[in-house]
Design an enzyme around this catalytic site. Sequence first.
Site, PDB file in Angstrom:
ATOM      1  N   ASN A 228       0.882  -1.241   0.059  1.00 26.49           N
ATOM      2  CA  ASN A 228      -0.016  -0.209   0.037  1.00 26.49           C
ATOM      3  C   ASN A 228       0.869   1.305  -0.145  1.00 26.49           C
ATOM      4  O   ASN A 228       0.587   2.251  -0.637  1.00 26.49           O
ATOM      5  CB  ASN A 228      -0.975  -0.145   1.118  1.00 26.49           C
ATOM      6  N   GLY A 277      -6.975   8.427  -1.517  1.00 28.95           N
ATOM      7  CA  GLY A 277      -7.972   8.756  -0.283  1.00 28.95           C
ATOM      8  C   GLY A 277      -8.112   7.220   0.055  1.00 28.95           C
ATOM      9  O   GLY A 277      -7.552   6.326  -0.410  1.00 28.95           O
ATOM     10  N   CYS A 280      -7.382   2.920   3.255  1.00 24.33           N
ATOM     11  CA  CYS A 280      -5.955   1.961   3.367  1.00 24.33           C
ATOM     12  C   CYS A 280      -4.959   2.657   3.494  1.00 24.33           C
ATOM     13  O   CYS A 280      -4.056   2.677   4.360  1.00 24.33           O
ATOM     14  CB  CYS A 280      -6.238   0.777   2.490  1.00 24.33           C
TER      15      CYS A 280
HETATM   16  C1  UDX Z   1      -6.200   0.181  -1.961  1.00 30.98           C
HETATM   17  C2  UDX Z   1      -5.180  -0.973  -2.538  1.00 30.98           C
HETATM   18  O1  UDX Z   1      -5.304  -0.824  -3.910  1.00 30.98           O
HETATM   19  C3  UDX Z   1      -5.677  -2.418  -2.140  1.00 30.98           C
HETATM   20  O2  UDX Z   1      -4.847  -3.277  -2.485  1.00 30.98           O
HETATM   21  C4  UDX Z   1      -5.593  -2.553  -0.777  1.00 30.98           C
HETATM   22  O3  UDX Z   1      -6.034  -3.677  -0.345  1.00 30.98           O
HETATM   23  C5  UDX Z   1      -6.550  -1.328  -0.129  1.00 30.98           C
HETATM   24  O4  UDX Z   1      -6.109  -0.111  -0.572  1.00 30.98           O
HETATM   25  P1  UDX Z   1      -8.389   1.086  -2.585  1.00 30.98           P
HETATM   26  O5  UDX Z   1      -8.108   1.880  -1.262  1.00 30.98           O
HETATM   27  O6  UDX Z   1      -9.724   0.478  -2.393  1.00 30.98           O
HETATM   28  O7  UDX Z   1      -7.441  -0.119  -2.609  1.00 30.98           O
HETATM   29  O8  UDX Z   1      -8.433   1.914  -3.595  1.00 30.98           O
HETATM   30  P2  UDX Z   1      -7.578   2.007  -4.919  1.00 30.98           P
HETATM   31  O9  UDX Z   1      -8.239   1.674  -6.274  1.00 30.98           O
HETATM   32  O10 UDX Z   1      -6.209   1.334  -4.892  1.00 30.98           O
HETATM   33  O11 UDX Z   1      -7.364   3.726  -5.001  1.00 30.98           O
HETATM   34  C6  UDX Z   1      -6.727   4.319  -3.816  1.00 30.98           C
HETATM   35  C7  UDX Z   1      -6.737   5.892  -4.249  1.00 30.98           C
HETATM   36  O12 UDX Z   1      -5.790   6.211  -5.028  1.00 30.98           O
HETATM   37  C8  UDX Z   1      -8.028   6.383  -4.581  1.00 30.98           C
HETATM   38  O13 UDX Z   1      -8.543   7.784  -3.907  1.00 30.98           O
HETATM   39  C9  UDX Z   1      -7.748   6.889  -6.037  1.00 30.98           C
HETATM   40  O14 UDX Z   1      -8.706   7.721  -6.686  1.00 30.98           O
HETATM   41  C10 UDX Z   1      -6.242   7.132  -6.077  1.00 30.98           C
HETATM   42  N1  UDX Z   1      -5.443   6.788  -7.257  1.00 30.98           N
HETATM   43  C11 UDX Z   1      -5.386   5.453  -7.595  1.00 30.98           C
HETATM   44  C12 UDX Z   1      -4.942   7.827  -7.930  1.00 30.98           C
HETATM   45  O15 UDX Z   1      -5.152   9.208  -7.530  1.00 30.98           O
HETATM   46  N2  UDX Z   1      -4.137   7.712  -9.028  1.00 30.98           N
HETATM   47  C13 UDX Z   1      -3.944   6.259  -9.508  1.00 30.98           C
HETATM   48  O16 UDX Z   1      -3.360   6.510 -10.371  1.00 30.98           O
HETATM   49  C14 UDX Z   1      -4.609   5.412  -8.900  1.00 30.98           C
END
Ligand code: UDX
Length: 450
Positions: A228, A277, A280
């Site tokens: 993460n 955000g 996690c």
């Molecule tokens: C994350 C991890 O991906 C996952 O493996 C773990 O178990 C839990 O945390 P999640 O929090 O559900 O999952 O969301 P994710 O799709 O990874 O996105 C997290 C944040 O990063 C979001 O706010 C998203 O908008 C942002 N993000 C993601 C970006 O700003 N840019 C990107 O390129 C990818």
Amino acid sequence: MKVTIIGAGYVGLTTAAAMAYTGHEVHCIDKDTELIKELRKGNVHFHEPGIIELLSMELSLSFGDWETFDRGSDLIFIAVGTPPKSNGDADLAYIELAAYEIGRRAANVAHINVVIKSTVPVGTAQKVQSIISQVRLKSGDMDASVTVASNPEFLREGAALFDTFYPGRIVVGSESSGLIDMLDKLYKPILTQTISPPAFLPRPKKTITPAFISTTTASAELIKYASNAFLAMKISFINEFAGLAEFLGADIEDVAMGIGLDRRIGPEYLQAGVGWGGSCFGKDIGTTLATAKKYDYNMHLLEATVMVNNRQREAIIEKLVRQLKEIRGANIGILGVSFKPETDDVRDAPFLAISRMLHKLGANVKAHDPVAVSNCMRKHPQLPVTYCNEPEEAAENADALLILTEWEQYQTLNYAAIGQIMRQKLLIDGRNMLNSEQMRQAGFIYIGVG
Ligand code: UDX
């Protein structure tokens, strides 16, 4: 196999449903009796694509409270919450309680296998083992033994079932090779794809062959935090360059593509925007920093990862101030409340920080989201925001429209018509989801990130 899962929250329920689908007999326990009642009726307390469909299938999946604990389970999973404490450390109260209950209720069972799915600081598996052993010893179970494993999940909200059925890897840490073998067997249908994943799930773009990684409990626990942290760092990295690109007149989307095609870097998690955000990234980085602090060890990259992320929220406000000059009294429409699309989760959502900053500066904030509004109102009743049923309502009379979540629905809005009902045609796209040329043709001052 007979599997018990403690905790019917996001991770517990998704895991339980997936395991039942792959042929195991699963019983899911939660202390919240209301929740259990609803789950038995097929009602789910969070928004996740596919979960309702999966639960409505004929599965060997049951729900109950602690009184229904089955002492004969082959594997007992702990999937309870580990909320952050004020110092960033994970609160292990629910984990410890679950360990205590398992120890107490498995009295007289010669051997039990406990698997920790919750995200927990390194050392927690050992702690759980010692709590259970002590409880069992106290109840006079001299011969009783317990083995533990750490089996972290890597599910993305909104794609949790896809990630469960098509994982890149399954990580298992245990000092017991017998338990590792059992987990290998448990996950065989997913690892070898001998049972086709549910047809309603999207298919992966290319074939995924999941790896089964077995290691120690400490390494498995750390893999989760390091994964993460790395993803969050990758996003903060591209966001930092996005800020520089704005000074230099470069386009961060092209830069991201240009670096992401290097196989050593990879294209994912390089989407610049208002920052990460969710439940996690922030929490897990906080726990990692709190752990490092105990050893007086500085983690500079992680600290910077958080700082850059906070700056992304502030940068949106700075862009607004630059354009509007005066925020006091301005009407600001916001599209997107959840921390990302396909979820109603608002934990650490950019919307929260940005709407609070706007309110502090004297703006009137109206916001729209296709699914997250009621959850946000429940979790943050004091937030000074007027919620709207339609995106157009948020834009009406607005001096600026901000996009904070890239919901697909926002891609196809009639922006020319939206511009007509706004007081000023200023569009700040915090997710770079719209075509800048088209928006400028529609008469907007269009500002993206990077
Ligand atoms: C994350 C991890 O991906 C996952 O493996 C773990 O178990 C839990 O945390 P999640 O929090 O559900 O999952 O969301 P994710 O799709 O990874 O996105 C997290 C944040 O990063 C979001 O706010 C998203 O908008 C942002 N993000 C993601 C970006 O700003 N840019 C990107 O390129 C990818």
